[in-house]
Motif scaffolding. Structure first.
Motif, PDB file in Angstrom:
ATOM      1  N   VAL A   1      74.133  26.915  41.055  1.00 47.19           N
ATOM      2  CA  VAL A   1      74.379  28.003  40.107  1.00 47.19           C
ATOM      3  C   VAL A   1      73.073  28.437  39.445  1.00 47.19           C
ATOM      4  O   VAL A   1      72.752  29.634  39.379  1.00 47.19           O
ATOM      5  N   LEU A   2      72.309  27.463  38.968  1.00 48.63           N
ATOM      6  CA  LEU A   2      71.067  27.792  38.266  1.00 48.63           C
ATOM      7  C   LEU A   2      70.033  28.408  39.212  1.00 48.63           C
ATOM      8  O   LEU A   2      69.251  29.283  38.808  1.00 48.63           O
ATOM      9  N   ALA A   3      70.042  27.960  40.463  1.00 47.81           N
ATOM     10  CA  ALA A   3      69.123  28.549  41.451  1.00 47.81           C
ATOM     11  C   ALA A   3      69.463  30.017  41.681  1.00 47.81           C
ATOM     12  O   ALA A   3      68.562  30.865  41.798  1.00 47.81           O
ATOM     13  N   LEU A   4      70.758  30.330  41.731  1.00 48.35           N
ATOM     14  CA  LEU A   4      71.167  31.730  41.904  1.00 48.35           C
ATOM     15  C   LEU A   4      70.835  32.544  40.646  1.00 48.35           C
ATOM     16  O   LEU A   4      70.402  33.697  40.742  1.00 48.35           O
ATOM     17  N   TYR A   5      71.013  31.931  39.473  1.00 54.32           N
ATOM     18  CA  TYR A   5      70.671  32.630  38.229  1.00 54.32           C
ATOM     19  C   TYR A   5      69.181  32.954  38.181  1.00 54.32           C
ATOM     20  O   TYR A   5      68.786  34.089  37.878  1.00 54.32           O
ATOM     21  N   ASP A   6      68.349  31.947  38.481  1.00 54.64           N
ATOM     22  CA  ASP A   6      66.896  32.141  38.417  1.00 54.64           C
ATOM     23  C   ASP A   6      66.375  33.028  39.542  1.00 54.64           C
ATOM     24  O   ASP A   6      65.262  33.537  39.464  1.00 54.64           O
ATOM     25  N   GLY A   7      67.205  33.208  40.582  1.00 50.95           N
ATOM     26  CA  GLY A   7      66.804  34.028  41.719  1.00 50.95           C
ATOM     27  C   GLY A   7      67.433  35.405  41.668  1.00 50.95           C
ATOM     28  O   GLY A   7      67.061  36.249  40.843  1.00 50.95           O
ATOM     29  N   PRO A   8      68.426  35.645  42.537  1.00 49.71           N
ATOM     30  CA  PRO A   8      68.927  37.021  42.683  1.00 49.71           C
ATOM     31  C   PRO A   8      69.729  37.559  41.505  1.00 49.71           C
ATOM     32  O   PRO A   8      69.863  38.773  41.362  1.00 49.71           O
ATOM     33  N   ILE A   9      70.272  36.685  40.638  1.00 50.06           N
ATOM     34  CA  ILE A   9      71.087  37.207  39.540  1.00 50.06           C
ATOM     35  C   ILE A   9      70.214  37.745  38.409  1.00 50.06           C
ATOM     36  O   ILE A   9      70.402  38.880  37.954  1.00 50.06           O
ATOM     37  N   TYR A  10      69.242  36.942  37.954  1.00 46.71           N
ATOM     38  CA  TYR A  10      68.444  37.404  36.817  1.00 46.71           C
ATOM     39  C   TYR A  10      66.964  37.098  36.949  1.00 46.71           C
ATOM     40  O   TYR A  10      66.224  37.148  35.967  1.00 46.71           O
ATOM     41  N   GLY A  11      66.523  36.823  38.162  1.00 47.95           N
ATOM     42  CA  GLY A  11      65.096  36.532  38.372  1.00 47.95           C
ATOM     43  C   GLY A  11      64.200  37.702  38.016  1.00 47.95           C
ATOM     44  O   GLY A  11      63.066  37.515  37.558  1.00 47.95           O
ATOM     45  N   GLU A  12      64.709  38.915  38.206  1.00 44.22           N
ATOM     46  CA  GLU A  12      63.897  40.096  37.927  1.00 44.22           C
ATOM     47  C   GLU A  12      64.099  40.632  36.507  1.00 44.22           C
ATOM     48  O   GLU A  12      63.518  41.665  36.144  1.00 44.22           O
ATOM     49  N   ARG A  13      64.895  39.927  35.694  1.00 45.99           N
ATOM     50  CA  ARG A  13      65.110  40.309  34.293  1.00 45.99           C
ATOM     51  C   ARG A  13      65.533  41.782  34.158  1.00 45.99           C
ATOM     52  O   ARG A  13      64.919  42.554  33.437  1.00 45.99           O
ATOM     53  N   SER A  14      66.581  42.132  34.875  1.00 46.72           N
ATOM     54  CA  SER A  14      67.102  43.496  34.812  1.00 46.72           C
ATOM     55  C   SER A  14      67.472  43.864  33.379  1.00 46.72           C
ATOM     56  O   SER A  14      67.963  43.024  32.617  1.00 46.72           O
ATOM     57  N   THR A  15      67.214  45.120  33.015  1.00 50.88           N
ATOM     58  CA  THR A  15      67.603  45.592  31.684  1.00 50.88           C
ATOM     59  C   THR A  15      68.881  46.427  31.739  1.00 50.88           C
ATOM     60  O   THR A  15      69.301  47.002  30.730  1.00 50.88           O
ATOM     61  N   LEU A  16      69.519  46.508  32.928  1.00 55.88           N
ATOM     62  CA  LEU A  16      70.789  47.224  33.035  1.00 55.88           C
ATOM     63  C   LEU A  16      71.910  46.391  32.432  1.00 55.88           C
ATOM     64  O   LEU A  16      72.032  45.190  32.723  1.00 55.88           O
ATOM     65  N   ALA A  17      72.737  47.024  31.637  1.00 52.89           N
ATOM     66  CA  ALA A  17      73.797  46.301  30.920  1.00 52.89           C
ATOM     67  C   ALA A  17      74.704  45.530  31.882  1.00 52.89           C
ATOM     68  O   ALA A  17      75.036  44.362  31.628  1.00 52.89           O
ATOM     69  N   LEU A  18      75.105  46.164  32.983  1.00 52.55           N
ATOM     70  CA  LEU A  18      76.037  45.497  33.899  1.00 52.55           C
ATOM     71  C   LEU A  18      75.422  44.236  34.497  1.00 52.55           C
ATOM     72  O   LEU A  18      76.111  43.223  34.687  1.00 52.55           O
ATOM     73  N   ASN A  19      74.120  44.272  34.809  1.00 51.33           N
ATOM     74  CA  ASN A  19      73.461  43.078  35.352  1.00 51.33           C
ATOM     75  C   ASN A  19      73.303  42.002  34.281  1.00 51.33           C
ATOM     76  O   ASN A  19      73.450  40.802  34.571  1.00 51.33           O
ATOM     77  N   MET A  20      73.020  42.415  33.047  1.00 50.89           N
ATOM     78  CA  MET A  20      72.892  41.433  31.967  1.00 50.89           C
ATOM     79  C   MET A  20      74.236  40.787  31.649  1.00 50.89           C
ATOM     80  O   MET A  20      74.298  39.611  31.279  1.00 50.89           O
ATOM     81  N   VAL A  21      75.311  41.548  31.813  1.00 49.18           N
ATOM     82  CA  VAL A  21      76.658  40.979  31.617  1.00 49.18           C
ATOM     83  C   VAL A  21      76.897  39.852  32.625  1.00 49.18           C
ATOM     84  O   VAL A  21      77.376  38.771  32.263  1.00 49.18           O
ATOM     85  N   ASP A  22      76.546  40.086  33.888  1.00 43.55           N
ATOM     86  CA  ASP A  22      76.726  39.037  34.898  1.00 43.55           C
ATOM     87  C   ASP A  22      75.867  37.817  34.578  1.00 43.55           C
ATOM     88  O   ASP A  22      76.339  36.673  34.676  1.00 43.55           O
ATOM     89  N   ALA A  23      74.623  38.050  34.204  1.00 39.76           N
ATOM     90  CA  ALA A  23      73.720  36.924  33.893  1.00 39.76           C
ATOM     91  C   ALA A  23      74.244  36.111  32.720  1.00 39.76           C
ATOM     92  O   ALA A  23      74.304  34.877  32.776  1.00 39.76           O
ATOM     93  N   SER A  24      74.648  36.789  31.657  1.00 35.86           N
ATOM     94  CA  SER A  24      75.139  36.073  30.479  1.00 35.86           C
ATOM     95  C   SER A  24      76.470  35.377  30.764  1.00 35.86           C
ATOM     96  O   SER A  24      76.748  34.292  30.241  1.00 35.86           O
ATOM     97  N   ALA A  25      77.290  35.976  31.645  1.00 32.44           N
ATOM     98  CA  ALA A  25      78.593  35.380  31.958  1.00 32.44           C
ATOM     99  C   ALA A  25      78.435  34.064  32.707  1.00 32.44           C
ATOM    100  O   ALA A  25      79.286  33.171  32.591  1.00 32.44           O
ATOM    101  N   ILE A  26      77.373  33.926  33.476  1.00 23.70           N
ATOM    102  CA  ILE A  26      77.098  32.640  34.131  1.00 23.70           C
ATOM    103  C   ILE A  26      76.568  31.645  33.097  1.00 23.70           C
ATOM    104  O   ILE A  26      76.983  30.482  33.050  1.00 23.70           O
ATOM    105  N   LEU A  27      75.667  32.090  32.221  1.00 22.90           N
ATOM    106  CA  LEU A  27      75.049  31.187  31.243  1.00 22.90           C
ATOM    107  C   LEU A  27      76.091  30.609  30.295  1.00 22.90           C
ATOM    108  O   LEU A  27      76.067  29.417  29.978  1.00 22.90           O
TER     109      LEU A  27
END
Length: 279
Positions: A251-277
């Motif tokens: 899970v953390l590898a996916l978070y640090d990689g394709p989910i939030y590795g690029e630190r997207s500022t789009l709300a929908l992407n941040m929702v996914d990142a925070s929902a995993i955290l």
């Protein structure tokens, strides 16, 4: 001569060149890939009077759920108002106006009326489906597409997208077996259809079939990640399967990689990142 699409729908203000770019934008949106904004901007540059190009761009920005994007949607609506349009296109302009004004439920009803009269209007179906998704209207996620589905058949352009949307609506209403069957059909037709991929993932999550879900997502990730603007959410679904199995390192590898590795500022992407955290 007016330009007509493969379904016989008329496109006011279109030339063959502008309509080709518009059609590419529609195909990209149906798979959630590429750059539909770039494609529709080319259509507008080629055919400034192509009313549906302005409407399409407005829908893209109106559904983005970003404040700055909503302002673009309003500009597109204003640009579309004075242009020549058929009654179907005028109804689209009205729906965009409601969406850009934040009146999502009203926009959804107008799009429903369009699709009742023109069940092969794929844009009316997809835009309405996305509004149903964002407003949590599970029954309409199923029934908006279900009502149009008998008019569609295999071999029609974009048929995969109709199947994928119907699959998601069926899943949201608990009809898991049919949802999985239609979702798999859609991906068989068009492997790059990220929404259909996502519909099947939802079925497997709801049925606690984590190992099936991991196998489904990892079977052909190139298809649903390449140039896909839905890929972060689909990676999130894969992470959720691993989370359910207690595989925290994955899970953390996916978070640090394709989910939030690029630190997207789009709300929908941040929702996914925070929902995993928070899990």
């Amino acid at each position: 001569m007016p330009v007509r699409d493969a379904f016989g729908l008329t496109f006011s203000g279109a030339t063959e060149a502008g309509f080709s770019s518009y059609s590419q934008a529609v195909r990209e949106l149906q798979c959630f890939i590429g750059d539909p904004v770039g494609s529709v901007d080319r259509a507008i540059a080629e055919d400034p009077d192509l009313v549906m190009a302005h409407v399409f761009k407005g829908y893209l920005f109106g559904l983005a759920t970003e404040r700055e994007a909503t302002a673009v949607a309003r500009t597109c609506y204003e640009a579309s108002l004075p242009l020549a349009a058929t009654p179907r296109e005028q109804a689209h302009v009205a729906a965009l106006g409601r969406l850009a004004a934040g009146r999502w439920h009203e926009a959804a009803r107008l799009l429903e009326d369009i699709a009742i009269e023109f069940p092969l209007d794929a844009l009316a179906l997809q835009t309405g489906h996305q509004i149903d998704f964002f407003t949590g209207n599970a029954r309409m996620l199923r029934d908006r597409i279900g009502r149009a589905l008998p008019s569609w058949q295999s071999g029609m352009p974009g048929y995969h997208a109709i199947l994928g949307m119907q699959a998601f609506g069926l899943e949201e209403m608990g009809d898991f077996a049919r949802a999985e069957r239609l979702g798999r059909m859609a991906v068989d037709i068009e492997p790059r259809d990220g929404w259909a991929q996502h519909a099947v993932a939802h079925v497997m999550e709801m049925q606690s079939r984590q190992k099936d879900g991991i196998a489904w997502m990892r079977a052909n990730p190139e298809a649903w990640t390449k140039e896909s603007f839905l890929q972060v959410h689909n990676w999130w679904h894969l992470a959720l399967f691993h989370y359910d199995l207690g595989e925290t390192e994955q899970v953390l590898a996916l978070y640090d990689g394709p989910i939030y590795g690029e630190r997207s500022t789009l709300a929908l992407n941040m929702v996914d990142a925070s929902a995993i955290l928070w899990r």
